[in-house]
Design a protein around this motif. Structure first.
Motif, PDB file in Angstrom:
ATOM      1  N   LEU A  46       0.835  -1.198   0.000  1.00  0.00           N
ATOM      2  CA  LEU A  46       0.000   0.000   0.000  1.00  0.00           C
ATOM      3  C   LEU A  46       0.870   1.249   0.000  1.00  0.00           C
ATOM      4  N   HIS A  47       1.927   1.240   0.796  1.00  0.00           N
ATOM      5  CA  HIS A  47       2.847   2.375   0.889  1.00  0.00           C
ATOM      6  C   HIS A  47       4.117   2.051   0.112  1.00  0.00           C
ATOM      7  N   GLN A  48       4.296   2.664  -1.054  1.00  0.00           N
ATOM      8  CA  GLN A  48       5.512   2.472  -1.834  1.00  0.00           C
ATOM      9  C   GLN A  48       6.385   3.705  -1.701  1.00  0.00           C
ATOM     10  N   LEU A  49       7.411   3.604  -0.874  1.00  0.00           N
ATOM     11  CA  LEU A  49       8.333   4.725  -0.697  1.00  0.00           C
ATOM     12  C   LEU A  49       9.283   4.802  -1.888  1.00  0.00           C
ATOM     13  N   LEU A  50       9.660   6.017  -2.273  1.00  0.00           N
ATOM     14  CA  LEU A  50      10.633   6.223  -3.351  1.00  0.00           C
ATOM     15  C   LEU A  50      11.714   7.173  -2.868  1.00  0.00           C
ATOM     16  N   GLY A  51      12.960   6.780  -2.998  1.00  0.00           N
ATOM     17  CA  GLY A  51      14.080   7.637  -2.634  1.00  0.00           C
ATOM     18  C   GLY A  51      14.743   7.214  -1.341  1.00  0.00           C
ATOM     19  N   SER A  52      16.069   7.231  -1.334  1.00  0.00           N
ATOM     20  CA  SER A  52      16.795   6.873  -0.123  1.00  0.00           C
ATOM     21  C   SER A  52      16.563   7.887   0.991  1.00  0.00           C
ATOM     22  N   ASP A  53      16.307   9.149   0.623  1.00  0.00           N
ATOM     23  CA  ASP A  53      16.008  10.140   1.658  1.00  0.00           C
ATOM     24  C   ASP A  53      14.693   9.816   2.347  1.00  0.00           C
ATOM     25  N   THR A  54      13.723   9.331   1.579  1.00  0.00           N
ATOM     26  CA  THR A  54      12.445   8.939   2.165  1.00  0.00           C
ATOM     27  C   THR A  54      12.629   7.783   3.139  1.00  0.00           C
ATOM     28  N   LEU A  55      13.397   6.785   2.742  1.00  0.00           N
ATOM     29  CA  LEU A  55      13.632   5.644   3.621  1.00  0.00           C
ATOM     30  C   LEU A  55      14.225   6.096   4.948  1.00  0.00           C
ATOM     31  N   SER A  56      15.225   6.953   4.894  1.00  0.00           N
ATOM     32  CA  SER A  56      15.896   7.417   6.110  1.00  0.00           C
ATOM     33  C   SER A  56      14.952   8.203   7.012  1.00  0.00           C
ATOM     34  N   LEU A  57      14.194   9.122   6.420  1.00  0.00           N
ATOM     35  CA  LEU A  57      13.293   9.962   7.210  1.00  0.00           C
ATOM     36  C   LEU A  57      12.167   9.133   7.841  1.00  0.00           C
ATOM     37  N   VAL A  58      11.625   8.186   7.091  1.00  0.00           N
ATOM     38  CA  VAL A  58      10.522   7.380   7.617  1.00  0.00           C
ATOM     39  C   VAL A  58      11.018   6.428   8.701  1.00  0.00           C
ATOM     40  N   GLU A  59      12.207   5.896   8.541  1.00  0.00           N
ATOM     41  CA  GLU A  59      12.768   5.062   9.604  1.00  0.00           C
ATOM     42  C   GLU A  59      12.896   5.856  10.902  1.00  0.00           C
ATOM     43  N   GLY A  60      13.326   7.109  10.807  1.00  0.00           N
ATOM     44  CA  GLY A  60      13.411   7.960  11.988  1.00  0.00           C
ATOM     45  C   GLY A  60      12.046   8.233  12.597  1.00  0.00           C
ATOM     46  N   GLN A  61      11.041   8.440  11.744  1.00  0.00           N
ATOM     47  CA  GLN A  61       9.680   8.688  12.229  1.00  0.00           C
ATOM     48  C   GLN A  61       9.114   7.460  12.936  1.00  0.00           C
ATOM     49  N   LEU A  62       9.402   6.275  12.418  1.00  0.00           N
ATOM     50  CA  LEU A  62       8.935   5.056  13.060  1.00  0.00           C
ATOM     51  C   LEU A  62       9.547   4.894  14.448  1.00  0.00           C
ATOM     52  N   GLU A  63      10.818   5.239  14.579  1.00  0.00           N
ATOM     53  CA  GLU A  63      11.477   5.164  15.886  1.00  0.00           C
ATOM     54  C   GLU A  63      10.855   6.161  16.858  1.00  0.00           C
ATOM     55  N   ALA A  64      10.541   7.366  16.374  1.00  0.00           N
ATOM     56  CA  ALA A  64       9.921   8.371  17.234  1.00  0.00           C
ATOM     57  C   ALA A  64       8.521   7.932  17.661  1.00  0.00           C
ATOM     58  N   LEU A  65       7.777   7.327  16.738  1.00  0.00           N
ATOM     59  CA  LEU A  65       6.435   6.856  17.064  1.00  0.00           C
ATOM     60  C   LEU A  65       6.490   5.713  18.075  1.00  0.00           C
ATOM     61  N   ARG A  66       7.460   4.836  17.918  1.00  0.00           N
ATOM     62  CA  ARG A  66       7.634   3.746  18.871  1.00  0.00           C
ATOM     63  C   ARG A  66       7.964   4.294  20.258  1.00  0.00           C
ATOM     64  N   ALA A  67       8.792   5.327  20.316  1.00  0.00           N
ATOM     65  CA  ALA A  67       9.137   5.930  21.601  1.00  0.00           C
ATOM     66  C   ALA A  67       7.908   6.559  22.260  1.00  0.00           C
ATOM     67  N   ASP A  68       7.062   7.205  21.460  1.00  0.00           N
ATOM     68  CA  ASP A  68       5.832   7.790  21.997  1.00  0.00           C
ATOM     69  C   ASP A  68       4.887   6.704  22.503  1.00  0.00           C
ATOM     70  N   LEU A  69       4.810   5.605  21.772  1.00  0.00           N
ATOM     71  CA  LEU A  69       3.941   4.517  22.195  1.00  0.00           C
ATOM     72  C   LEU A  69       4.363   4.005  23.569  1.00  0.00           C
ATOM     73  N   GLU A  70       5.650   3.791  23.733  1.00  0.00           N
ATOM     74  CA  GLU A  70       6.131   3.271  25.011  1.00  0.00           C
ATOM     75  C   GLU A  70       5.949   4.288  26.124  1.00  0.00           C
ATOM     76  N   ALA A  71       6.169   5.577  25.821  1.00  0.00           N
ATOM     77  CA  ALA A  71       6.002   6.614  26.829  1.00  0.00           C
ATOM     78  C   ALA A  71       4.542   6.787  27.233  1.00  0.00           C
ATOM     79  N   SER A  72       3.630   6.405  26.331  1.00  0.00           N
ATOM     80  CA  SER A  72       2.197   6.548  26.586  1.00  0.00           C
ATOM     81  C   SER A  72       1.588   5.342  27.285  1.00  0.00           C
ATOM     82  N   ARG A  73       2.274   4.233  27.287  1.00  0.00           N
ATOM     83  CA  ARG A  73       1.666   2.961  27.674  1.00  0.00           C
ATOM     84  C   ARG A  73       1.053   2.989  29.079  1.00  0.00           C
TER      85      ARG A  73
END
Length: 284
Positions: free
Chosen positions: A247-274
């Motif tokens: 469903l989500h087709q990322l294009l570009g190495s910059d996109t991969l890097s930025l989204v990986e960082g966003q996933l880590e931030a979201l995971r941190a928020d999830l744990e902080a919210s638990r």
């Protein structure tokens, strides 16, 4: 598989006068596919295509914010080519300004194009696709559809809306044999960051020095972006031909890097919210 292998495919592509949309039209015509290409200026599209004349090209001057015009354009495509296989919602533009300094009129205009315009196309394209039991809908989002970014609040808001719309749509139409894909490119070497495609607020608010610096940096960026729009167009064709793209087709190495960082931030928020999150359940 919803992509035809026994005949040229029919594509309906929006936003085709420049950038990714133009490169996609060029590639499709080279392949021998049939293309309905929407634009705000047929003359500009013809000039961009160097006067290319082919029976496989149906240029359409369409205001995507008009449901009536969009419906007529899709109907003419089906009538001209005998069907509709792929829709690529690509039309759009950028907007760089702080949330506080973005006027209501600019907000409405952005959503009219990026969200309402896409919705108009989808509503018109779905009936013939459902009747055929096949088709592929491609909505071009952005890396900013997956993460927030200061200064890009309006553009981010519109792309996040597109992401949510597309995810719901994919689940709704899967039973009709229709595939749906979000394409999420990073920075590409198009005129997206030039006055042709980038809007700035008419009045700025004192104190947002970081936004002014970001604006200047982005205006100096053209020609240095990592992404190649011609390669991105080829990637979209591969997505559609493959029949099994995510469903989500990322294009570009910059996109991969930025989204990986966003996933880590979201995971941190999830744990902080638990700990607090579970306290709002009705007691067992």
């Amino acid at each position: 598989m919803s992509y035809p292998t026994d005949r040229p495919a029919t594509w309906f592509v929006t936003g085709t006068s420049r950038g990714l949309g133009l490169e996609l039209v060029r590639l499709l015509l080279e392949r021998g596919d049939r293309v309905a290409a929407t634009t705000r200026s047929v003359e500009r599209l013809a000039s961009s295509l160097d006067g290319t004349a082919t029976t496989n090209l149906l240029p359409l001057e369409v205001d995507l914010t008009s449901p009536t015009e969009v419906e007529a354009a899709v109907a003419r495509t089906v009538e001209t080519f005998g069907g509709l296989d792929v829709v690529v919602n690509n039309a759009g533009y950028g907007y760089l300004g702080a949330v506080e300094e973005t006027p209501a009129e600019d907000v409405r205009t952005m959503f009219d194009v990026q969200v309402h315009g896409t919705w108009n196309v989808l509503r018109s394209a779905l009936p013939p696709m459902r009747a055929a039991g096949s088709g592929h809908l491609v909505n071009v989002s952005s890396v900013l559809g997956l993460l927030p970014f200061p200064g890009w609040g309006l553009y981010v808001a519109a792309k996040h809306a597109l992401e949510g719309l597309t995810g719901s749509l994919a689940a709704e139409v899967a039973g009709f044999g229709i595939r749906v894909t979000l394409v999420e490119p990073g920075y590409m070497r198009t005129d997206f960051l030039t006055p042709h495609s980038l809007v700035l607020p008419g009045d700025t608010v004192e104190g947002y020095a970081s936004i002014r610096e970001m604006t200047s940096a982005h205006q100096a960026m053209p020609g240095t972006q990592l992404g190649d729009p011609a390669r991105a167009a080829a990637a979209i064709v591969r997505v559609v031909e493959s029949g099994d793209a995510p469903l989500h087709q990322l294009l570009g190495s910059d996109t991969l890097s930025l989204v990986e960082g966003q996933l880590e931030a979201l995971r941190a928020d999830l744990e902080a919210s638990r700990t607090l999150a579970v306290t709002t359940d009705v007691p067992a």
